[in-house]
Design a protein around this motif. Sequence first.
Motif, PDB file in Angstrom:
ATOM      1  N   THR A  29      78.991  15.607  -4.429  1.00 33.81           N
ATOM      2  CA  THR A  29      78.219  16.280  -3.694  1.00 33.81           C
ATOM      3  C   THR A  29      78.333  17.859  -3.590  1.00 33.81           C
ATOM      4  N   ALA A  30      78.974  18.323  -4.421  1.00 33.33           N
ATOM      5  CA  ALA A  30      79.089  19.987  -4.658  1.00 33.33           C
ATOM      6  C   ALA A  30      79.761  20.667  -3.410  1.00 33.33           C
ATOM      7  N   GLN A  31      81.040  20.045  -3.248  1.00 31.76           N
ATOM      8  CA  GLN A  31      81.522  20.676  -2.074  1.00 31.76           C
ATOM      9  C   GLN A  31      81.752  22.020  -2.050  1.00 31.76           C
ATOM     10  N   LEU A  32      82.502  22.374  -3.156  1.00 34.23           N
ATOM     11  CA  LEU A  32      82.974  23.694  -3.378  1.00 34.23           C
ATOM     12  C   LEU A  32      81.886  24.808  -3.465  1.00 34.23           C
ATOM     13  N   ALA A  33      80.512  24.296  -3.970  1.00 37.33           N
ATOM     14  CA  ALA A  33      79.639  25.109  -4.133  1.00 37.33           C
ATOM     15  C   ALA A  33      79.058  25.398  -2.737  1.00 37.33           C
ATOM     16  N   ASN A  34      79.059  24.526  -2.036  1.00 37.29           N
ATOM     17  CA  ASN A  34      78.536  24.449  -0.513  1.00 37.29           C
ATOM     18  C   ASN A  34      79.278  25.210   0.582  1.00 37.29           C
ATOM     19  N   ILE A  35      80.720  25.251   0.200  1.00 39.73           N
ATOM     20  CA  ILE A  35      81.649  26.103   0.718  1.00 39.73           C
ATOM     21  C   ILE A  35      81.378  27.583   0.658  1.00 39.73           C
ATOM     22  N   ILE A  36      80.905  27.834  -0.775  1.00 41.70           N
ATOM     23  CA  ILE A  36      80.595  29.013  -0.942  1.00 41.70           C
ATOM     24  C   ILE A  36      79.312  29.575  -0.343  1.00 41.70           C
ATOM     25  N   LYS A  37      78.334  28.805  -0.553  1.00 45.81           N
ATOM     26  CA  LYS A  37      77.170  29.106   0.387  1.00 45.81           C
ATOM     27  C   LYS A  37      77.447  29.286   1.676  1.00 45.81           C
ATOM     28  N   MET A  38      78.272  28.323   2.414  1.00 43.89           N
ATOM     29  CA  MET A  38      78.575  28.874   3.778  1.00 43.89           C
ATOM     30  C   MET A  38      79.057  30.041   4.506  1.00 43.89           C
ATOM     31  N   ASN A  39      79.763  30.547   3.026  1.00 39.83           N
ATOM     32  CA  ASN A  39      80.568  31.697   3.619  1.00 39.83           C
ATOM     33  C   ASN A  39      80.103  33.176   2.706  1.00 39.83           C
ATOM     34  N   VAL A  40      79.182  32.684   1.762  1.00 37.41           N
ATOM     35  CA  VAL A  40      78.663  33.851   1.029  1.00 37.41           C
ATOM     36  C   VAL A  40      77.349  34.112   1.495  1.00 37.41           C
ATOM     37  N   GLY A  41      76.725  33.307   1.875  1.00 38.70           N
ATOM     38  CA  GLY A  41      75.014  33.290   2.138  1.00 38.70           C
ATOM     39  C   GLY A  41      74.177  32.594   1.023  1.00 38.70           C
ATOM     40  N   ASP A  42      72.986  32.692   0.972  1.00 35.47           N
ATOM     41  CA  ASP A  42      72.062  32.222   0.550  1.00 35.47           C
ATOM     42  C   ASP A  42      72.335  32.826  -1.300  1.00 35.47           C
ATOM     43  N   VAL A  43      72.700  31.706  -1.900  1.00 37.05           N
ATOM     44  CA  VAL A  43      73.033  32.276  -3.428  1.00 37.05           C
ATOM     45  C   VAL A  43      72.580  31.200  -4.336  1.00 37.05           C
ATOM     46  N   LYS A  44      71.938  31.407  -5.433  1.00 33.33           N
ATOM     47  CA  LYS A  44      71.445  30.026  -6.296  1.00 33.33           C
ATOM     48  C   LYS A  44      72.711  29.911  -7.076  1.00 33.33           C
TER      49      LYS A  44
ATOM     50  N   LEU B 105      90.989  28.444  -0.202  1.00 33.86           N
ATOM     51  CA  LEU B 105      89.733  27.814   0.247  1.00 33.86           C
ATOM     52  C   LEU B 105      89.209  28.336   1.633  1.00 33.86           C
ATOM     53  N   HIS B 106      90.376  28.431   2.430  1.00 37.30           N
ATOM     54  CA  HIS B 106      90.259  28.563   4.029  1.00 37.30           C
ATOM     55  C   HIS B 106      91.274  29.312   4.383  1.00 37.30           C
ATOM     56  N   PRO B 107      91.240  30.523   5.269  1.00 43.03           N
ATOM     57  CA  PRO B 107      89.618  31.136   5.396  1.00 43.03           C
ATOM     58  C   PRO B 107      89.160  31.787   4.149  1.00 43.03           C
ATOM     59  N   PHE B 108      87.914  31.508   3.816  1.00 41.26           N
ATOM     60  CA  PHE B 108      87.182  31.896   2.590  1.00 41.26           C
ATOM     61  C   PHE B 108      87.193  33.216   2.135  1.00 41.26           C
ATOM     62  N   PRO B 109      87.538  33.736   1.103  1.00 42.64           N
ATOM     63  CA  PRO B 109      87.481  35.108   0.419  1.00 42.64           C
ATOM     64  C   PRO B 109      86.063  35.560   0.171  1.00 42.64           C
ATOM     65  N   ALA B 110      85.310  35.571   1.309  1.00 37.01           N
ATOM     66  CA  ALA B 110      83.892  35.914   1.074  1.00 37.01           C
ATOM     67  C   ALA B 110      83.585  37.091   0.362  1.00 37.01           C
ATOM     68  N   GLU B 111      84.043  38.249   0.760  1.00 34.95           N
ATOM     69  CA  GLU B 111      83.782  39.554   0.295  1.00 34.95           C
ATOM     70  C   GLU B 111      84.166  39.659  -1.049  1.00 34.95           C
ATOM     71  N   GLU B 112      85.039  39.213  -1.746  1.00 34.41           N
ATOM     72  CA  GLU B 112      85.561  39.274  -3.055  1.00 34.41           C
ATOM     73  C   GLU B 112      84.705  38.345  -3.718  1.00 34.41           C
ATOM     74  N   MET B 113      84.249  37.121  -3.120  1.00 35.64           N
ATOM     75  CA  MET B 113      83.352  36.468  -4.011  1.00 35.64           C
ATOM     76  C   MET B 113      81.833  36.992  -4.164  1.00 35.64           C
ATOM     77  N   LYS B 114      81.282  37.785  -3.048  1.00 38.25           N
ATOM     78  CA  LYS B 114      80.293  38.465  -3.056  1.00 38.25           C
ATOM     79  C   LYS B 114      80.204  39.622  -3.998  1.00 38.25           C
ATOM     80  N   LYS B 115      81.356  40.082  -4.272  1.00 36.22           N
ATOM     81  CA  LYS B 115      81.380  41.239  -5.408  1.00 36.22           C
ATOM     82  C   LYS B 115      81.237  40.535  -6.845  1.00 36.22           C
ATOM     83  N   GLN B 116      81.889  39.395  -7.217  1.00 43.22           N
ATOM     84  CA  GLN B 116      81.914  38.613  -8.443  1.00 43.22           C
ATOM     85  C   GLN B 116      80.299  38.154  -8.612  1.00 43.22           C
ATOM     86  N   ILE B 117      79.750  37.637  -7.665  1.00 37.32           N
ATOM     87  CA  ILE B 117      78.609  36.932  -7.761  1.00 37.32           C
ATOM     88  C   ILE B 117      77.302  38.002  -8.066  1.00 37.32           C
ATOM     89  N   ALA B 118      77.616  39.192  -7.555  1.00 40.36           N
ATOM     90  CA  ALA B 118      76.611  40.243  -7.783  1.00 40.36           C
ATOM     91  C   ALA B 118      76.927  40.693  -9.335  1.00 40.36           C
TER      92      ALA B 118
END
Length: 592
Positions: free
Chosen positions: A540-555, A514-527
């Motif tokens: 409050t969608a805590q995990l989803a918000n952590i993803i957005k904070m690290n990956v960027g604007d994603v629906k 969860l921290h530090p977040f594996p942002a690059e790998e998550m971006k690959k999966q989201i793509a």
Amino acid sequence: MREQLSWKVGGQQGEGIESTGEIFASALNRLGYYLYGYRHFSSRIKGGHTNNKIRVSTKPLNSISDDLNILVAFDQETIDVNIHELRADGIVIADAKFNPVVTEGYDVRLYAVPFTEIATELGTSLMKNMVAVGASSAILGLDPTSYQDVVEDLFLKKGVSVVEKNMKAIQAGADYFRNEAGVNMPDLLLAPADGKKRMFMIGNDAIGMGAIAAGSRFMAAYPITPASEIMEYMIDKLPQFGGTVIQTEDEIAACTMAIGANYAGVRSFTASAGPGLSLMAEAIGLSGMTEQPLVIMDTQRGGPSTGLPTKQEQSDLMAMIYSTHGDIPKIVMAPSTVEEAFYDTVEAFNLAEEFQCPVILVTDLALSLGKQTVEPLDYNKIEIRRGALQQEGEIPEREDKAYYKRYEVTDSGVSNRVIPGMKNGIHHVTGVEHDETGKPSESPENRVNQMDKRLRKVADLPSLFNNALFINAKHEDADLLVIGVNSTRGTIEEAMPRLEAEGVKVNHAHVRLLHPFPAEEMKKQIAKAKKVVVIENNATAQLANIIKMNVGDVKIENVLKYDGNPFLPGELHQTCKELYHASKELVLDGNI
């Protein structure tokens, strides 16, 4: 014969409901069946409805079942509360003592068995749970003698006669049910298991085992649900390895004791839940500032405040990452199975010493207390890494007789570490900002150097961490990417084949760092996916918000559950199917 089924026992807390489930499941485990159990219990010592649901299968499984085949009831409330889970061919076995009735509107078979009366005739009403176990064994086609070893393990210390009485109670329950059912015996016979020996344990026990295997010899903790079993396990086992457990006056003392013991060179840790984690916040900062290893086990439960202390939730995610005042390096790991809880605990101790910072291993109540089958652990995988810990005689004497540079600025951000008392290793330790030798310093230049040094320690950890994301992604153009954390993994894995069978292409990414977040790998999966769905037990969608904070604007489509219960496979299947079809309709309407 059934390849799998689900069994539940319920009644008033403090009346042997947990032991009934334990005896039933333990015997099946020894026969080689795969099991997954989840307890629903009240936050009081005695009274209040409690139940234990156990899923039995001839094949591996990692989630609770959607429905129920057998309900064993010790009171009417158990029938009223749980009957909605029963399948059309399900049955209720209830103690005849309370004159059970099937809740209106449900067409299921009811068998009234005099659990209490039979037990009393055999010597004590306390054995009514054994009578219920015997009746259950008859339904499944199991020989009552299958329970012999389990009963001996539990009661032999009380004498052979106690073992014999309990076995008679099991046999009596089986005989009565066979006679009562007669030719109308339910068609719920279990297919034979493979007979292989496997472990059957809760996540907290796996964490305790992992701590001992990692070389931890000291634990300081204060009891709190659902973390207490870790301390209980360590109290029972750690003295056998020369270790000690101290029950402290509060979580503040527990955390600072763990820091002090690590400073002295002993691998140490503490365990708690959300309220305790809040009290530890300042001490966690002390670990970060003084660069002392610290391992904390956080077993999430329903909050805030006392909240739902015995119920499922995943609402500590933000607190674990951001609650500490000031900026410190911190590692937050999230195992998703009991097996991972063991191996990740070992790794938590390694990372704490290698990066000289606090490491939080987070679970949730379902993972901490849910009991499940675990394949034999591979102790050859265990590796002890103590990082830049210098040994006696390795520290050269400085000509200027200056203090040892415990906090020397390095390219990696990690400085050499020594145990107090080592020759030429004298240095200062303080929670205020300090220079390379540990002496307090308010120099702006020193402040920037030390802060940058501490923070760059974990910057590259996501690329170094083994399986920062658990990935099951066979599609390069998936309809859905389903993301979860902790115990939702098994539920997601069970829902996926159902979706695939209906033509929905699904990928799965489970967050294990969860921290530090594996942002690059998550971006690959989201793509790779048209739609991202995040499954989590909070409001409050805590995990989803952590993803957005690290990956960027994603629906992200949020699937949230915060009523105290874990997700069921059927729930996720239905919700994800609806989200998929909703997105298809939007495309057809020209809105996407």
